[in-house]
Enzyme design. Structure first.
Site, short mmCIF file in Angstrom:
data_model
loop_
_atom_site.label_atom_id
_atom_site.label_comp_id
_atom_site.label_asym_id
_atom_site.label_seq_id
_atom_site.Cartn_x
_atom_site.Cartn_y
_atom_site.Cartn_z
N TRP A 1 0.83 -1.21 0.00
CA TRP A 1 0.00 0.00 0.00
C TRP A 1 0.86 1.26 0.00
CZ3 TRP A 1 -1.86 2.79 4.83
CH2 TRP A 1 -0.96 2.63 5.89
N ASP A 2 2.15 1.09 0.28
CA ASP A 2 3.09 2.21 0.19
C ASP A 2 2.96 2.93 -1.14
OD1 ASP A 2 3.85 0.45 2.19
OD2 ASP A 2 5.96 0.40 1.66
N LYS B 1 2.08 -0.77 16.11
CA LYS B 1 3.32 -0.75 15.32
C LYS B 1 3.52 0.61 14.67
CE LYS B 1 5.64 -3.24 11.56
NZ LYS B 1 5.51 -4.30 10.54
N GLN B 2 2.42 1.25 14.25
CA GLN B 2 2.51 2.49 13.51
C GLN B 2 1.15 3.18 13.54
OE1 GLN B 2 3.23 -0.29 10.20
NE2 GLN B 2 2.09 1.14 8.93
N GLU C 1 -1.06 -3.42 12.33
CA GLU C 1 -0.46 -4.75 12.22
C GLU C 1 -0.18 -5.43 13.56
OE1 GLU C 1 2.86 -4.97 9.55
OE2 GLU C 1 1.82 -3.91 7.95
#
Length: 720
Positions: free
Chosen positions: A349-350, A575-576, A476
């Site tokens: 998806w980056d 995680k983010q 995630e």
């Protein structure tokens, strides 16, 4: 070549000592590319301690915390799109034969950069033209040899690699033996993808033809020339006395069975290409320099008052420019920007969220290749949906050139489905920027088929509720959840976009289809409470509080690598950015107070184990007018690849973070509004206090603008 060439420190990375500990890191940092061909910044002669043909079975693992196999050096020669089939990792980018190979001996003593006789070492990559330099003194038993190397991949000759060498005997007398080569004993993640290898070496040339286990064929040719452009044999033997210099040029060419323009070249055609290249002399470099200059004119960013930030931004822009193929929409930009084997050359998806904005706002022609890639891989996405038992198209969490799911880990492959909506977001973002109706019509099959997937994937509850169950959001670390806010929002928006596009294009749809799209979109939005702190998912409050003090003793290493996956999946450790991705992408949809509350709630739980995390939080802090936090998080993003101590680029640069750094400057500190939120270039700058000024170019609605910012004032001039 100029042994003492001065470099602008803002436009280069320089290595001033050769140390085995950092060799692999600089191989990633010094990666070069022409779009078509990509290479890591490895030594031509390699390291004696680093076996490039090691065979082993790499198993599926979390690559964020996985310990790499090759500690010192790993060559890398890649043609994006040339893949092989790994028994455990599925389809992966193949590390091709090492066509840069050049062995040098002095009176039988072989050059190795770990020899104690290496002095005055310097290696430097110039971002402005993509040229890598290496200078050093080699004290042999026979005397002192001053060695100079220069290499680049001409953008106008995308199949060609140029390597130039100068060996001067500064003292003594020695016999230098130079051997040209192409090393075919190279594995990818420990696996040999070469089903067939044919090597040749006659009439002064080295050649090879390899076939991968995925049916691709690659032909390579390498030749040595003297300073007058005369073809030499594959082995050059020369006795040099003090003050004498031997200058050589090695030219190599690559062609594959996937090539579109000139087709798959034969050896004679490749030899003619190299002959033409050597005859053009320095003009080859000058044309390359001119092409890079045109790219920098559009993409360059000038920061006055901060050399560190300027260098990091230039580093990011360089890797973004070298890693995209301007001529082939059958490939995108992989997670490592084709500078290492990690992530196996896959696309995430980056592509839409972190990379596309840079290309879209600086060079829309390059952006179009990325969105066209998703159109090209629609058949693979439809195969994915069918494999999971759904109609329509389900884009893979990890894509290769086939478009089918390549992620070997079920958690991500099965549940991180927001990528399907991210693809539609990217398509719509490009359309709104370009206003290209023909493109939108070509993309309609993607919109319709992804919509069919969402209509089948949602769960329709008694009473009319619509939910998305069993998903993984961007975070995630919350493995399985229902109604992840980001996924619901993006899926709903994807359905709305499809309805808009069908109406805009006048496309006929089956009765009730558009109504179903909008009703389902509304149902997905209604399944999330948007009134205050945005809930990451249903029952997020029921997850355990993480004991970071006990369970995360070493903050220099990822949290996920210090706890069991069982513990990780049951606590509120992120995680983010997850929820916070929404106000980052759609700031107009949320109030400042709601953004502040959500940020303050989720930030203490965020580990930043992902390279995608810090820059998003930095951008949000700028918007929240939290200057100190914004700057600290921005610096954290700058260090991900450029910190030698952290060696983050050893497995390849974090190309999404490169795109994020550009966004941190333009969408963060410069305060540019997304194109889908405004009708003309709009800026709300909030520069760091020590930045005296900021200037750059952007493209909006097909027009180019030059933007200059000083303090809180932005001056925007349309460029004809």
């Amino acid at each position: 070549m100029n042994y003492l060439k001065p470099f602008d420190p803002a436009y280069c990375v320089e290595e001033e000592r050769n140390c085995r500990r950092y060799t692999k890191y600089y191989e990633g940092v010094f990666a070069q590319g022409s779009g078509y061909l990509q290479i890591r910044g490895s030594y031509e002669e390699g390291l004696a301690c680093a076996d490039q043909g090691e065979l082993y079975m790499r198993m599926p693992a979390n690559v964020t915390i996985e310990k790499p196999r090759h500690p010192y050096s790993k060559w890398g020669v890649y043609v994006p799109g040339v893949t092989g089939i790994h028994p455990m990792l599925k389809e992966e980018l193949v590390n091709l034969p090492y066509l840069l190979k050049l062995d040098v001996t002095a009176d039988g003593e072989k050059l190795d950069m770990e020899l104690p006789g290496i002095h005055n070492y310097r290696r430097c990559l110039d971002f402005r033209d993509g040229v890598l330099y290496r200078d050093f003194d080699w004290r042999t038993e026979s005397g002192l040899v001053r060695c100079q190397y220069r290499r680049f991949l001409p953008r106008q000759l995308k199949r060609v690699v140029v390597q130039e060498f100068s060996f001067q005997v500064a003292s003594g007398r020695c016999r230098l033996t130079i051997e040209n080569g192409i090393d075919c004993k190279v594995t990818t993640n420990g696996y040999n993808h070469f089903k067939k290898v044919e090597e040749s070496g006659e009439a002064g040339r080295r050649g090879c033809v390899v076939q991968t286990d995925n049916g691709d064929s690659i032909r390579m040719l390498s030749m040595l020339f003297d300073s007058q452009g005369k073809v030499l044999g594959p082995v050059v033997d020369s006795v040099l006395r003090e003050g004498e210099t031997l200058k050589l040029t090695k030219l190599s060419a690559v062609s594959t069975s996937r090539d579109l323009d000139a087709g798959y070249l034969e050896f004679d055609q490749m030899e003619a290409l190299l002959a033409e290249t050597i005859n053009r002399g320095e003009r080859v470099y000058l044309e390359n320099k001119a092409q890079w200059a045109r790219l920098w004119k559009r993409a360059g960013v000038s920061i006055v008052g901060d050399e560190t930030a300027q260098k990091a931004v230039n580093f990011s822009i360089y890797h973004l420019l070298r890693s995209v193929n301007p001529d082939d929409s059958r490939v995108a930009v992989c997670a490592k920007g084709y500078s290492g084997e990690a992530y196996f050359g896959h696309f995430f998806w980056d592509t839409e969220v972190y990379l596309l904005p840079f290309y879209l706002y600086t060079n829309p022609e390059l952006a179009k290749k990325l969105v066209e890639f998703r159109i090209q891989t629609l058949p693979g996405a439809m195969a994915n949906a069918k494999a999971y038992g759904y109609p329509g198209a389900r884009y893979p969490w990890e894509s290769s050139v086939s478009g089918e799911e390549q992620c070997p880990n079920w958690q991500y492959a099965d549940h991180e489905i927001h990528v399907t909506a991210d693809v539609v977001h990217g398509i719509w973002h490009y359309y709104q920027a370009a206003g290209d109706m023909e493109f939108l019509k070509n993309a309609l099959p993607v919109l319709k088929e992804t919509a069919r997937y969402w209509l089948a994937r949602v769960c329709r509850r008694p009473g009319g509720a619509v939910t998305l169950d069993g998903v993984m959001g961007p975070d995630e670390y919350i493995c399985l959840c229902n109604n992840n806010a980001y996924t619901n929002f993006m899926a709903a928006r994807s359905l709305e976009i499809t309805a808009w596009a069908l109406e805009l294009c006048g496309e006929a749809a089956e009765p009730g289809f558009i109504e179903d799209l909008r009703e389902t979109a509304q149902g997905l939005m209604n399944s999330v409470d948007w009134s205050g702190v945005i809930p990451q998912c249903d029952h997020f409050e029921d997850y355990e509080e993480p004991d970071f003090e006990t369970m995360w003793p070493d903050r220099s290493k990822p949290f996920g690598g210090q706890v069991s996956q069982e513990y990780n999946y049951r606590v509120k450790a992120l995680k983010q950015a997850d929820v916070l991705m929404l106000p980052y992408l759609f700031p107009e949809r949320f109030s400042a107070e709601q953004i502040r509350q959500s940020y303050d709630f989720y930030y203490p739980y965020t580990t930043h184990d992902s390279s995608l995390s810090a820059i998003i939080h930095s951008i949000l802090c700028v918007r929240l007018e939290r200057d100190r936090e914004a700057w600290e998080l921005f610096q954290r993003a700058l260090e991900i690849d450029l910190s030698e101590a952290k060696m983050g680029a050893a497995e390849g640069v974090h190309i999404a973070n490169c795109g994020g750094i550009w966004q941190g400057v333009i969408l963060g500190f410069a305060g540019m509004k997304w194109e889908y939120d405004c009708d003309q270039p709009t800026f709300y700058p909030r520069l760091p206090k020590h930045w005296k000024s900021l200037s750059f170019s952007v493209c909006m609605k097909g027009e180019f603008y030059r933007v200059s910012i000083c303090g809180d004032q932005a001056h925007v001039i349309k460029v004809e």
